[in-house]
Design an enzyme around this catalytic site. Structure first.
Site, mmCIF file in Angstrom:
data_model
loop_
_atom_site.group_PDB
_atom_site.id
_atom_site.type_symbol
_atom_site.label_atom_id
_atom_site.label_comp_id
_atom_site.label_asym_id
_atom_site.label_seq_id
_atom_site.Cartn_x
_atom_site.Cartn_y
_atom_site.Cartn_z
ATOM 1 N N ASP A 22 71.154 88.720 1.208
ATOM 2 C CA ASP A 22 69.949 89.201 0.513
ATOM 3 C C ASP A 22 68.979 88.033 0.327
ATOM 4 O OD1 ASP A 22 68.047 90.316 -1.116
ATOM 5 O OD2 ASP A 22 69.325 90.367 -2.890
ATOM 6 N N ASN A 70 65.594 88.422 -0.633
ATOM 7 C CA ASN A 70 64.519 88.624 -1.615
ATOM 8 C C ASN A 70 65.030 88.988 -3.010
ATOM 9 O OD1 ASN A 70 65.308 91.278 -1.363
ATOM 10 N ND2 ASN A 70 63.389 92.023 -0.490
ATOM 11 N N ASP A 97 66.927 91.561 -4.228
ATOM 12 C CA ASP A 97 66.969 92.928 -4.749
ATOM 13 C C ASP A 97 68.361 93.554 -4.644
ATOM 14 O OD1 ASP A 97 67.190 93.377 -2.034
ATOM 15 O OD2 ASP A 97 65.505 94.768 -1.888
ATOM 16 N N ASP A 130 68.930 91.719 3.952
ATOM 17 C CA ASP A 130 67.640 91.946 4.602
ATOM 18 C C ASP A 130 67.389 90.893 5.683
ATOM 19 O OD1 ASP A 130 66.855 89.598 3.161
ATOM 20 O OD2 ASP A 130 66.284 90.838 1.446
ATOM 21 N N ASP A 140 70.857 98.411 17.809
ATOM 22 C CA ASP A 140 71.635 99.644 17.861
ATOM 23 C C ASP A 140 70.709 100.782 18.293
ATOM 24 O OD1 ASP A 140 74.122 100.998 17.469
ATOM 25 O OD2 ASP A 140 74.476 99.721 15.739
ATOM 26 N N ASP A 159 75.119 104.005 20.422
ATOM 27 C CA ASP A 159 76.051 104.652 19.507
ATOM 28 C C ASP A 159 76.529 105.997 20.050
ATOM 29 O OD1 ASP A 159 77.192 104.671 16.702
ATOM 30 O OD2 ASP A 159 76.002 106.517 16.619
ATOM 31 N N GLU A 206 79.240 102.945 23.181
ATOM 32 C CA GLU A 206 80.353 103.188 22.268
ATOM 33 C C GLU A 206 80.877 104.584 22.535
ATOM 34 O OE1 GLU A 206 81.365 103.781 17.546
ATOM 35 O OE2 GLU A 206 79.756 104.824 18.590
ATOM 36 N N HIS A 242 81.723 97.539 11.796
ATOM 37 C CA HIS A 242 81.342 98.283 10.595
ATOM 38 C C HIS A 242 82.131 99.574 10.423
ATOM 39 C CE1 HIS A 242 79.263 100.093 13.931
ATOM 40 N NE2 HIS A 242 79.024 101.159 13.187
ATOM 41 N N ASP A 243 82.868 100.008 11.451
ATOM 42 C CA ASP A 243 83.598 101.270 11.408
ATOM 43 C C ASP A 243 85.079 101.108 11.091
ATOM 44 O OD1 ASP A 243 81.617 103.155 11.814
ATOM 45 O OD2 ASP A 243 81.705 103.019 13.994
#
Length: 553
Positions: free
Chosen positions: A20, A22, A24, A28, A97, A199, A252, A324-325
């Site tokens: 992160d 910034n 929040d 990002d 992606d 994907d 994929e 990520h899966d």
């Protein structure tokens, strides 16, 4: 024919949890910009961004509302261009992606498509229901969320969603949809990106008429859209676009095998350059991570060796253990008790095979699975659906459903990256969007960088060796001791140079004797995870999760 992708080591960024910049609480592009030197120092020369596009986040970016912009949570197009340029200055390529099996239901195409007279209506699969609209058009189930059809109250029709309800499937049979996809590809390629990870790309062609599927408890209907009737025709169209550029494409494909993959990636007639598959990720589960069983090394070895042997000389492998899966690999195939030893062993095991390696954010730090207190605290729509199906339809015990959920949720890989032992692991200066793993005081990049024997520094040495030695890139592959349930041993050979890669998957000491034709005294032990590796004749006693690589010149 270009083949520079064979010399890449790719670093995957799931942007929401990377860094992160910034303050929040959400990762990002400012955060990415601040870590480009970290990625360069690791040795990775390509970044794959999970979706950066505007999205309602029903599936955290894989439900796209605008293909030609950047999610305001992450930045904007100008900031992306800055990241792209700075990455290129560091000789780091960037791939995006490409998620075109479906859009978000908030994409302007879908909003317009609800009107049956709109030209966008046929961008999606709108159908009348059965029994006067009371029942869906067929019996298909979605992979994420109950039935695969959702009824729109205003037009009275149903739309198809193979994944979540907010992810309506695009109709690639419509030539206008295919032109839209080509336009999206050119938009990013003209900007300078170096390719795409596509994907669930093998799902984009559905069988004409959308007939009922075989009634299985999950993914009913998949036989009618996996490797569908026009898939190769459509991918060739998209390949014509990427061939206009110096880029590469990675598909994929769930339920993919080497034989089927060659129809897509055979170098004599390529539609894609590389293929992500899942077979080696099913050594502790059945089809999907949620339905779990004890880790089976033989099953994992069989999957790896099958891909190495069957496509050798005809296509190129994709090597990965985390993304990520999937949950964190040390928590799955290694040992949290022997985190450092098994983390290094797993790295050697997969990365020294033939193919392009992928490293997922935090994998190089040896990050582990997390554990929250209730299913409601998790963000992953996939695991929540699986939990509910297992509990309410299969009627498994609440305890088993919960333990499976904790181990299998994709959120295990989506906790914020642990950069330091500062508050919130140095990921953010405010409240993180998702809880940081509580072990960040012990496991973080700052601590790993300071320790020469850390998992991070092992990855650096391993990546350097992989990129600089042709035998590690191009060498052939031969597995030894196939019947062993605790050892994974293979050799690589190229132009007179050889590697013998030895990996133990046991917490116990295991005796090892080198295969015939290997004199270990004539080799150099490298990339070991224990100090002072010694020999006893032409073998040695492997310690818990020990890995050794013997290099023969």
């Amino acid at each position: 024919m270009k083949d520079w992708y064979k010399n890449l080591v790719v670093y995957q960024i799931w942007p929401r949890s990377f860094c992160d910049g910034n303050g929040d609480g959400i990762g990002d592009l400012e955060g990415v910009l601040s870590k480009l030197d970290y990625i360069k120092d690791l040795g990775c020369n390509c970044i794959w961004f999970s979706p950066l596009y505007p999205s309602p986040n029903a599936d955290y970016g894989y439900d796209i509302a605008d293909y030609k912009s950047i999610n305001p949570e992450y930045g904007d197009l100008e900031l992306f261009k800055k990241v792209l340029n700075e990455a290129h200055k560091r000789d780091i390529k960037v791939i995006m992606d490409l998620v075109v099996n479906h859009t978000s239901d908030e994409h302007k195409w879908f909003v317009e498509s609800k009107n049956p007279s709109s030209p966008y209506h046929d961008y999606y699969f709108w159908r009348d229901g059965k029994q006067g609209g009371k029942k869906p058009p067929n019996n298909w189930l979605s992979c994420f969320e109950g039935g695969a059809w959702e009824k729109d109250d205003k037009n009275g029709k149903y739309y198809l969603h193979v994944f979540a309800k907010k992810q309506p499937d695009l109709n690639h049979d419509n030539p206008r949809v295919r032109e839209e996809v080509k336009d999206i590809m050119r938009f990013w390629l003209d900007m300078g990106v170096d390719g795409f990870r596509e994907d669930v790309i093998t799902f984009i062609s559905k069988k004409k008429g959308l007939p009922n599927g075989f009634p299985i408890p999950s993914a009913c209907g998949i036989e009618h859209y996996m490797d569908g009737p026009h898939i190769h025709e459509y991918l060739k169209e998209y390949r014509d676009v990427t061939d206009e550029y110096d880029c590469f494409t990675l598909g994929e494909a769930p339920m993919m095998t080497p034989t089927k993959a060659l129809k897509y990636i055979d170098e004599s007639n390529k539609e894609l350059d590389l293929m992500f598959h899942f077979q080696h990720m099913e050594a502790d589960c059945i089809l999907v991570d949620y339905i779990q069983r004890k880790f089976n090394l033989k099953k994992m070895k069989k999957a790896f060796s099958s891909w190495q042997e069957k496509i050798n000389g005809r296509a190129w492998n994709t090597l990965y253990l985390e993304n990520h899966d999937h949950p964190r690999i040390i928590s799955r195939y290694g040992s949290e008790k022997y985190r450092e030893e098994s983390g290094k062993m797993l790295a050697n095991m997969y990365m020294l095979q033939q193919g392009t390696p992928f490293v997922y954010q935090g994998q190089e730090l040896g990050m582990l699975n997390t554990r929250l207190d209730s299913i409601d605290e998790y963000a992953d729509c996939f695991v929540k659906n699986n939990y509910n199906v297992a509990r309410n339809k299969v009627h498994l015990s609440e305890k088993k459903c919960w333990e499976w959920a904790v181990k299998s949720t994709r959120d295990n890989a989506r906790t914020p990256v642990q950069w330091s032992d500062a508050e919130n692991a140095g990921f953010t200066t405010s409240t993180p969007w998702f809880p940081v793993n509580k072990n960040y005081h012990e496991i973080n990049a700052e601590k790993e960088q300071a320790n020469p024997d850390s998992i991070l520094n092992h990855y650096k040495k391993l990546i350097k060796f992989k990129k600089e030695n042709e035998v590690a890139i191009y060498g052939d592959y031969k597995e030894h001791f196939k019947s062993s349930s605790v050892l994974y041993v293979y050799e690589r050979n190229y132009k007179g140079k050889r590697l013998l890669v030895i990996n133990s998957f046991s917490e116990k000491n295991v005796p090892f004797e080198a295969p015939k034709d290997f004199d270990l005294e004539q080799a150099t032990p490298i990339l070991c995870n224990y100090k002072n590796p010694t020999l006893q004749g032409n073998g040695f006693m492997l310690r818990p999760y020990e890995t050794r690589v013997y290099y023969f010149e």
